[in-house]
Design an enzyme around this catalytic site. Sequence first.
Site: not given
Length: 296
Positions: A48, A136, A163, A205
């Site tokens: 993001t 991640y 995440k 998250v």
Amino acid sequence: MAPLSGIMVALVTPWTDDKTKINESRLQAHIEHLIQAGVHGLVPGGSTGEFTTMSTAERKQLTELCVKFAAGRVPVVAGTGSTSTSEAVELSAHAAQVGAAAVMVVPPFYDPVNLDQLHELLAEIHAVSQLDIVYYNIPSASGLTLSPTEIAGLSKVGVKYLKDTSGNAPALTELIFGLSDQITAFNGWDTLTFYGLAAGAPGGVWGAANIIPELAVQLWDAVSVKGDLKRGRELWAKAWPVCKFLESHNYAAAVKTGVELIGQPTGGLRKPFALLNPELTSKLKGLLQDAGVKTV
């Protein structure tokens, strides 16, 4: 240091209008807005945050600024993943030096690594930083799909958190219920946020929290703190259409467009990406208004 938990914002990176630099004042204003809304952590330098468009120096600067502007009020989890091991190690060591609480590491993308190579990379990052690692998990971007047992096994090389941006709810369930003694799983897939919290994930998250931080925190309080699923469903009925929209378009572009709609300039996105077109922007504005969010 207290364990990570709650609503952790997958932070956008505001640029100057010519997109040549990080706009420090815009970043500070955005972080202040999020903290005042009650979020529990900041995660800069992820997808993001457009990390793939940034130089190593800019990524370091972003971490430094977020730590400075957070001022100890919430933890900062610095995104340090890279296609290059040397860059990931350098960024992780730097994050530790400037006060990040943890690092979030996406595995090298474009050419996926194997499990042994991933272990070696994460062990090296942990050795130089001595920080907890948030793995991640985003198979759609990294090309690397691990089983829940393989993900939990990353705890051997410094991974404490996950995440999960796989969108695989059964796998997330296994990580939350069956493997929580090895790894703490956070949901990272917007439209699974309510499910993740209701299933017992200790946080998420969440990119949408850039736009709807108050609603995000209210959802956390209702579901995870008070155990009020009825209230949680009411709040999720407002948030879900926004989340569905964000996932249906270029994610960073949709989130930044939303941040612009709540009155905070972002500088747009670095090329080749751009804010959403007027038609899509209007649709997102309507969804935000339906959710009770004030727009400009």
